[in-house]
Design an enzyme around this catalytic site. Structure first.
Site, PDB file in Angstrom:
ATOM      1  N   LYS A   1      65.766  76.236 -52.121  1.00 16.61           N
ATOM      2  CA  LYS A   1      67.234  76.235 -52.092  1.00 16.61           C
ATOM      3  C   LYS A   1      67.797  77.657 -52.018  1.00 16.61           C
ATOM      4  O   LYS A   1      68.700  77.931 -51.238  1.00 16.61           O
ATOM      5  CB  LYS A   1      67.794  75.491 -53.323  1.00 16.61           C
ATOM      6  CG  LYS A   1      67.349  74.036 -53.371  1.00 16.61           C
ATOM      7  CD  LYS A   1      67.949  73.292 -54.536  1.00 16.61           C
ATOM      8  CE  LYS A   1      67.395  73.726 -55.872  1.00 16.61           C
ATOM      9  NZ  LYS A   1      65.932  73.501 -56.016  1.00 16.61           N
TER      10      LYS A   1
ATOM     11  N   HIS B   1      28.757  62.091 -65.913  1.00 16.29           N
ATOM     12  CA  HIS B   1      30.092  61.516 -66.068  1.00 16.29           C
ATOM     13  C   HIS B   1      30.923  61.702 -64.784  1.00 16.29           C
ATOM     14  O   HIS B   1      31.463  60.742 -64.227  1.00 16.29           O
ATOM     15  CB  HIS B   1      30.768  62.196 -67.271  1.00 16.29           C
ATOM     16  CG  HIS B   1      32.160  61.769 -67.536  1.00 16.29           C
ATOM     17  ND1 HIS B   1      32.500  60.970 -68.602  1.00 16.29           N
ATOM     18  CD2 HIS B   1      33.317  62.028 -66.889  1.00 16.29           C
ATOM     19  CE1 HIS B   1      33.800  60.760 -68.596  1.00 16.29           C
ATOM     20  NE2 HIS B   1      34.328  61.392 -67.562  1.00 16.29           N
ATOM     21  N   GLU B   2      30.960  62.930 -64.297  1.00 13.14           N
ATOM     22  CA  GLU B   2      31.774  63.209 -63.115  1.00 13.14           C
ATOM     23  C   GLU B   2      31.212  62.499 -61.888  1.00 13.14           C
ATOM     24  O   GLU B   2      31.962  62.020 -61.043  1.00 13.14           O
ATOM     25  CB  GLU B   2      31.872  64.716 -62.852  1.00 13.14           C
ATOM     26  CG  GLU B   2      32.506  65.522 -63.979  1.00 13.14           C
ATOM     27  CD  GLU B   2      33.861  64.995 -64.416  1.00 13.14           C
ATOM     28  OE1 GLU B   2      34.568  64.385 -63.589  1.00 13.14           O
ATOM     29  OE2 GLU B   2      34.208  65.171 -65.607  1.00 13.14           O
TER      30      GLU B   2
ATOM     31  N   ASP C   1      40.482  59.551 -69.475  1.00 14.11           N
ATOM     32  CA  ASP C   1      40.195  58.520 -68.486  1.00 14.11           C
ATOM     33  C   ASP C   1      40.726  57.170 -68.962  1.00 14.11           C
ATOM     34  O   ASP C   1      41.314  56.418 -68.202  1.00 14.11           O
ATOM     35  CB  ASP C   1      38.687  58.391 -68.269  1.00 14.11           C
ATOM     36  CG  ASP C   1      38.085  59.651 -67.670  1.00 14.11           C
ATOM     37  OD1 ASP C   1      38.841  60.420 -67.054  1.00 14.11           O
ATOM     38  OD2 ASP C   1      36.867  59.839 -67.823  1.00 14.11           O
TER      39      ASP C   1
END
Ligand code: ADP
Ligand code: MG
Ligand code: ZN
Length: 493
Positions: free
Chosen positions: A108, A328-329, A403
């Protein structure tokens, strides 16, 4: 001048004291007066200094990415300044105020500056918060000052128009009477008075531009004809817009040929122009740190992580912990690829912010509506971390708290949007117990599905987690290639 007055006052006091007059009240008054004078004097020049922003670098519309619609609308509105003679000849009511409405960092301020360049006007800027002081009347005085400065700068620069930009107008333009402080009201009234007094015939012609991200909080008096009657919405950029902004923000930066800005644009859903600017800057800093003289794709990737998740933390997890984080990932990543092929952008186990590791997904395009299948898929991706840990280690860790929160939130959305077995519900009057039960049902049935999905990939989990611990992070493409190779092997075997 001040010194002479002070000297004379002291002399007078001494003389009166000598005559036996009680000078104490006079001394007090004197001290108070000089204190007030000091305050006033300090305020005067700073106020004047603050309202004026000298424009050294002239911003052009070509430096604003995305916002094609807003730019076009603004340029059209500005034609009244460029063709003022024709406007006057046709008897068209002059445009006095343009309001730019939209979230922070979308450009802006840039637009207001570009408007000044485009119309060859002088430019002065102030922010709403600068008008608010403890002293009644200061705000109104600053508004007058601002308008005077605008005319002065135009004359000094030899221009026949001036643009005044007021950022955060909601600070002074909130609904009158909504707050008890009358300072705001006086400031707002002064602004309205100045705008009402503006003439088409006056030289220089003045246009007021203002910006806000809370248009609903504005006093309706501000939006009436003859005031800010042109409202231009400035939104967060879409993918094309983000690409355009990235191109602008990397113009002065050396990019390696491998850099794919389109890919970066795809992965930065929801980023504002200001965030993209800082992303480009961060990428350059990371390149510098690595001693490279060009910015590479991986630098952009790390910069996105940094803008999204914060700095890398210095904490070093144990090897056993790293392995668990990797499992886990990988759980998240594998399920993500199954429910939405191509969706894994990057997997990492280097701790950042308060996450031990994470999988970044390619955002689902610029999507605003989700189907039940998509929500179910996302829930399974969220649950997959803990499920993978359970498959490999036989137990879970505390690492999955976020999670679960995310999964519950998604399940709640399903219920409230009428996508659950309850059918269409009145979300507001739905009994808490029923809601909880339904959420639990959704989560446990999806957890079973996730387990079935990951069961087949247990060897992959074991094998890849070693790789991930070694590499620390894996790109989506590398991960998919490995996964495809595994799949081919298992089909052959
Ligand atoms: P706003 O006034 O909407 O809060 P600004 O105009 O102050 O946003 O933007 C801050 C900075 O972010 C700009 O100086 C520029 O570097 C970058 N930026 C924001 N929006 C854009 C855009 N649309 N195109 C290019 N750069 C942008
Ligand atoms: Mg701004
Ligand atoms: Zn997780």
């Amino acid at each position: 001048m001040t010194e002479i007055v002070a000297g004379a006052a002291v002399a007078l006091l001494l003389f009166l004291g000598f005559l036996g007059v009680n000078v104490l009240p006079l001394v007090l008054i004197g001290v108070l007066l000089s204190f007030a004078y000091l305050l006033w004097e300090r305020r005067g020049p700073t106020a004047a200094g603050r309202v004026e922003t000298p424009v050294r670098h002239r911003v052009g519309f070509d430096e604003i990415g995305g916002q094609e619609h807003a730019k076009r609308e603004l340029m059209e509105a500005l034609d009244f300044l460029r063709y003022r003679d024709r406007i006057r000849q046709l008897g068209i009511r002059p445009l006095k105020g343009i309001l730019l409405a939209g979230p922070p960092g979308t450009g802006k301020t840039l637009m207001a500056k570009a408007a000044a360049t485009y119309t060859d006007s002088a430019f002065v800027a102030a922010s709403g918060s600068e008008f608010v002081e403890m002293y009644v009347g200061i705000g109104a005085q600053r508004v007058r000052e601002l308008f005077r400065r605008a005319r002065q700068s135009a004359r000094r620069e030899g221009k026949d128009s001036a643009i005044i930009f007021i950022d955060e107008i909601d600070v002074i333009g909130g609904r009158r009477g909504a707050h008890s402080h009358q300072e705001y009201d006086q400031t707002l009234n002064q602004l309205l008075t100045e705008m009402d007094g503006m003439q088409t015939t006056s030289d220089p012609l003045v246009l007021v531009m203002a910006a806000t991200n809370r248009i609903d909080a504005l006093d309706p008096a501000l939006l009436r004809p003859g005031r800010f009657d042109r409202i231009i919405k400035v939104d967060l950029p879409d993918k094309e817009g983000r690409l355009h902004i990235l191109q602008i923000q990397t113009r002065n930066k050396p990019l390696a040929p491998s850099v794919d800005l389109e890919q970066v644009a795809r992965e930065t859903f929801g980023f504002s122009g200001a965030q993209l600017e800082s992303l480009a800057n961060e990428a350059a800093i990371i390149a510098l740190r690595e001693g490279k003289d060009r910015i590479e794709q991986s630098h952009f990737r790390d910069a996105i992580d940094k803008v999204l998740m914060g700095e890398r933390t210095g904490r070093v997890p144990s090897r056993e912990e790293l392995r668990r984080v990797a499992v886990h990932e990988l759980g998240h990543a594998i399920v993500s690829e199954i429910v939405r092929p191509g969706s894994v952008s990057h997997i990492t186990i280097s701790p950042r912010g308060n996450a031990l590791g994470y999988v970044r997904q390619v955002p689902e395009g610029d999507t605003y509506l989700y189907t039940k299948d998509q929500l179910d898929g996302q829930i399974m991706v969220a649950l997959a971390g803990a499920v993978a840990e359970e498959l490999v280690y036989g137990n879970r860790s505390t690492g999955a708290q976020n999670d679960f929160e995310q999964a519950s939130r998604l399940a709640r959305t399903e219920v409230e949007c009428g996508l659950s077995e309850l059918g269409i519900v009145d979300a507001e009057n739905l009994p808490q117990k029923l809601l909880d039960e339904e959420i639990r049902k959704i989560l446990s049935s999806l957890e079973i599905k996730t387990k079935e999905m990951l069961e087949r990939y247990r060897p992959v989990l074991e094998e890849f987690s070693g790789l991930l611990v070694q590499e620390e992070s894996l790109d989506g493409d590398a991960f998919r290639a490995q996964l495809a190779r595994r799949d081919a092997l298992s089909h052959a075997g």
